[in-house]
Motif scaffolding. Structure first.
Motif, short mmCIF file in Angstrom:
data_model
loop_
_atom_site.label_atom_id
_atom_site.label_comp_id
_atom_site.label_asym_id
_atom_site.label_seq_id
_atom_site.Cartn_x
_atom_site.Cartn_y
_atom_site.Cartn_z
N GLN A 164 -8.62 -1.95 14.37
CA GLN A 164 -7.55 -2.93 14.28
C GLN A 164 -7.43 -3.82 15.52
OE1 GLN A 164 -4.75 0.31 12.76
NE2 GLN A 164 -4.00 -1.45 11.63
N TYR A 167 7.26 5.87 8.26
CA TYR A 167 7.61 4.48 7.94
C TYR A 167 8.79 4.37 6.98
CZ TYR A 167 3.65 2.87 10.60
OH TYR A 167 2.80 2.60 11.63
N TRP A 209 8.31 -3.08 3.06
CA TRP A 209 8.56 -1.64 3.19
C TRP A 209 10.05 -1.40 3.41
CZ3 TRP A 209 4.04 0.43 6.79
CH2 TRP A 209 2.81 0.13 6.17
N ASN A 269 3.54 10.36 11.61
CA ASN A 269 3.80 8.93 11.42
C ASN A 269 4.90 8.79 10.38
OD1 ASN A 269 1.55 8.61 13.02
ND2 ASN A 269 0.28 7.65 11.44
N TRP A 283 4.38 1.74 16.62
CA TRP A 283 3.30 0.97 16.00
C TRP A 283 3.79 -0.45 15.86
CZ3 TRP A 283 -1.71 1.97 15.21
CH2 TRP A 283 -2.43 0.92 14.61
N PHE A 325 3.00 -6.23 13.33
CA PHE A 325 3.73 -5.02 13.69
C PHE A 325 3.95 -4.90 15.20
CE2 PHE A 325 2.48 -3.49 9.47
CZ PHE A 325 3.45 -2.56 9.15
N ARG A 371 0.80 -1.23 0.00
CA ARG A 371 0.00 0.00 0.00
C ARG A 371 0.82 1.27 0.00
NH1 ARG A 371 -1.25 2.01 5.35
NH2 ARG A 371 -0.90 0.40 6.92
N ARG A 372 2.08 1.20 0.42
CA ARG A 372 2.92 2.41 0.31
C ARG A 372 3.14 2.73 -1.16
NH1 ARG A 372 2.60 5.06 4.87
NH2 ARG A 372 1.97 3.44 6.28
N GLU A 395 -4.20 -5.77 10.12
CA GLU A 395 -3.48 -4.80 9.29
C GLU A 395 -4.27 -4.54 7.99
OE1 GLU A 395 -1.28 -2.51 9.59
OE2 GLU A 395 -1.27 -2.15 7.43
N TRP A 396 -5.46 -3.96 8.13
CA TRP A 396 -6.26 -3.49 7.00
C TRP A 396 -6.36 -4.53 5.88
CZ3 TRP A 396 -8.74 0.04 9.45
CH2 TRP A 396 -8.09 0.86 10.37
N HIS A 423 -9.77 7.18 12.97
CA HIS A 423 -8.75 6.30 12.38
C HIS A 423 -9.47 5.37 11.39
CE1 HIS A 423 -4.46 4.65 13.16
NE2 HIS A 423 -4.92 4.00 12.11
N TRP A 424 -10.17 6.01 10.43
CA TRP A 424 -10.63 5.38 9.18
C TRP A 424 -11.96 4.66 9.23
CZ3 TRP A 424 -5.42 2.75 7.35
CH2 TRP A 424 -4.40 3.71 7.30
N ASN A 447 -6.26 10.46 11.65
CA ASN A 447 -5.06 9.68 11.35
C ASN A 447 -4.86 9.61 9.84
OD1 ASN A 447 -2.88 7.67 12.06
ND2 ASN A 447 -4.10 6.47 10.63
N GLU A 448 -3.70 10.07 9.38
CA GLU A 448 -3.26 9.88 7.99
C GLU A 448 -4.35 10.18 6.97
OE1 GLU A 448 -1.17 6.26 7.16
OE2 GLU A 448 0.31 6.58 8.73
N GLU A 481 3.27 7.28 15.15
CA GLU A 481 3.51 5.91 14.68
C GLU A 481 4.88 5.81 14.05
OE1 GLU A 481 0.67 4.19 11.92
OE2 GLU A 481 -1.00 5.09 13.02
C1 FCB Z 1 -0.36 3.25 9.18
C2 FCB Z 1 -1.71 3.19 9.84
C3 FCB Z 1 -1.81 2.19 10.96
C4 FCB Z 1 -1.08 0.90 10.62
C5 FCB Z 1 0.32 1.18 10.12
C6 FCB Z 1 1.10 -0.05 9.79
O1 FCB Z 1 -0.47 3.81 7.92
O2 FCB Z 1 -2.04 4.45 10.36
O3 FCB Z 1 -3.16 1.98 11.26
O4 FCB Z 1 -1.82 0.16 9.72
O5 FCB Z 1 0.26 2.01 8.99
#
Ligand code: FCB
Length: 485
Positions: free
Chosen positions: A50, A325, A364, A323, A438, A454, A3-4, A445-446, A151-152, A195-196, A391
């Protein structure tokens, strides 16, 4: 494609990729140890969908994630968050984990559909009671609650009425924020709005891989504006509920590195920075959009802009959540028009060139240097506002070894290198006051379901939800206790 990469394939002709040279090891000095500022908040993060489970208990309404997981083929192995880590019932176990790791801050999120099952109107007292119990138990354990309002997990009813592309959703969010501020503002001082924003709008409305699964670039662009409006309105609603509240929001950020010094690549990195790093964070703080993302004469139409929106979306945030990553190398790609973001009704195939860093099990890129670099970058945007790392973490999927323990040296190395990079930024004057790993524990994980772990804690989903702190969790406990690396 994970997803990134999906995020990066986003909208336009400016593509994102990584090349070996830019992903060298952290600069000399980055590995150095040292002390963090006194009172630094070491913490861990989770999010409602989650971890909570209990997806239709105590009057909870349906959210877009409750619905989305039912669509065939959307979630790996057909997993759902119906039970997840069962934190709705086991939150005391979760708090015991935080305590065992010497953590002083817990970032969790509030499920809107527990509070307002339809996203509007009357409050569901049982849902409110859950977060009230959680808050009290945290405070009793000496842990600071740091809730995120969104958060979504949008109420499905609001999605049925148009979702984030529709302006009314911003007003509904403000009502919900006000309800929470009134209900828990006596015990919770710091609140995050979203969130994001970038992730859930892009993946939910443009790419269709996250809830609600729509693939409509125009709706996506409008949704970014409505989310920015919701920031401003939600901020004001919380302050109206209780002027003492400190209100921030959480943005996912990534340093944009030009793939070469060709002017096209430098321009691609610049536009990606505006679009990916500034579009939400800077917009809300400044009350205006960064220039140069959309053509000036089309932006108003694309966003469905109305007079007064600058003031509506403005929020003088008290703190900023970031956040982090990974980093992003930016190369100019071919689009239909060749002009980034003009052809918003088209999506172009884009294949990122090979990534050359070490990777997590999720694929990632591991790039600690970028953590330092983006902190320095965002400090220029957010001014002197305190920064909370909300995160940062990695998926490594090993389970218990023969001794029953989870040996995850890769995660320890990941955290150690990222703490060193963060410390370097702090020493250079970036006002980071807290850090949340995180995640506290393995969770849903979505779109990847339970396939990506994680957690600092291993969760045995199949066998009674047993929680076992991993080697990395024990190591983290030592860092938190000593406040140094
Ligand atoms: C972020 C999300 C979080 C989690 C991490 C791995 O983008 O905010 O909920 O899924 O990634």
């Amino acid at each position: 494609m994970n997803r990134r990469d999906f995020l990066m394939s986003g909208l336009g002709a400016a593509g994102a990729a990584m090349a070996p040279a830019a992903f060298a090891k952290p600069k000399a000095g980055a590995q150095a140890g040292g002390a963090f500022p006194p009172g630094f908040y070491w913490g861990a993060a989770t999010a409602a969908y989650q971890v909570e489970g209990a997806y239709r208990e105590d009057g909870k309404g349906e959210s877009i994630w409750d619905r989305f997981v039912l669509a065939p083929g959307k979630i790996k192995n057909g997993d759902t968050g119906n039970v997840a880590c069962d934190s709705y019932h086991r939150y005391r176990d979760d708090i015991a984990l935080l305590k065992a790791m010497n953590l002083k801050s817990y970032r969790f999120s509030i499920g809107w559909t527990r509070i307002q099952p339809d996203g509007a109107g009357a409050v569901n007292q049982k849902g409110l009671d859950y977060y009230s119990r959680l808050t009290d138990a945290l405070l009793e354990a000496g842990i600071r609650p740091l809730p995120t309002l969104y958060h979504w997990d949008l109420p499905q009813n609001l999605e049925d009425r148009g979702g984030w592309p529709v302006r009314d959703t911003a007003d509904r969010f403000a009502d919900y924020a006000g309800i929470m501020g009134k209900a828990l503002g006596d015990r919770i001082e710091n609140w995050s709005l979203f969130n994001e924003s970038k992730t859930f709008t892009a993946l939910g409305y443009n790419q269709g891989v996250f809830a609600p699964g729509r693939k409509d670039p125009f709706a996506f662009i409008r949704s970014t504006h409505v989310v920015n409006l919701a920031h401003g309105l939600g901020f004001k609603a919380l302050k109206a509920a209780n002027p003492k509240l400190k209100v921030g929001s959480v943005y996912d950020v990534t340093p944009m590195i030009p793939a070469s010094d060709r002017p096209e690549d430098v321009a691609a990195a610049d536009i990606w920075d505006r679009w990916q790093n500034l579009w939400f964070a800077a917009t809300v703080i400044d009350g205006r959009y960064p220039d140069g993302v959309f053509p000036a004469d089309r932006q108003g139409d694309l966003l469905n802009w109305r007079d007064g929106d600058g003031e509506r979306m403005h929020a003088d945030l008290d703190f900023v959540g970031l956040n982090y990553y990974s980093g992003t190398l930016c190369a100019y790609g071919k689009g239909a028009s060749g002009v980034p973001f003009i052809d918003v009704d088209a999506q172009w195939p884009y294949a990122p060139p090979a990534f050359e860093t070490a990777k997590t099990d999720f694929g990632w890129n591991v790039y600690p240097q970028g953590f330092h670099d983006i902190l320095v970058r965002m400090h220029k945007v957010t001014g002197n506002r305190p920064i909370e790392i909300t995160e940062n973490g990695c998926a490594y999927n090993m389970g218990p070894a023969a001794d029953g323990q989870i040996h995850d040296p890769q995660r320890i190395a990941f955290y150690r290198d990222h703490f060193a990079a963060m410390l370097m930024a702090i020493r250079e004057g970036v006002p980071v006051r807290g850090y949340h790993a995180w995640s506290l524990m393995d969770n849903f994980e979505w779109a990847s379901g339970y396939s990506q772990r994680f957690g600092l804690t291993y969760v045995d989903f199949a066998n009674g939800q047993t929680r076992t702190i991993k080697d990395s969790g024990r190591w983290y406990a030592g860092v938190a206790a000593a406040n140094r690396i």
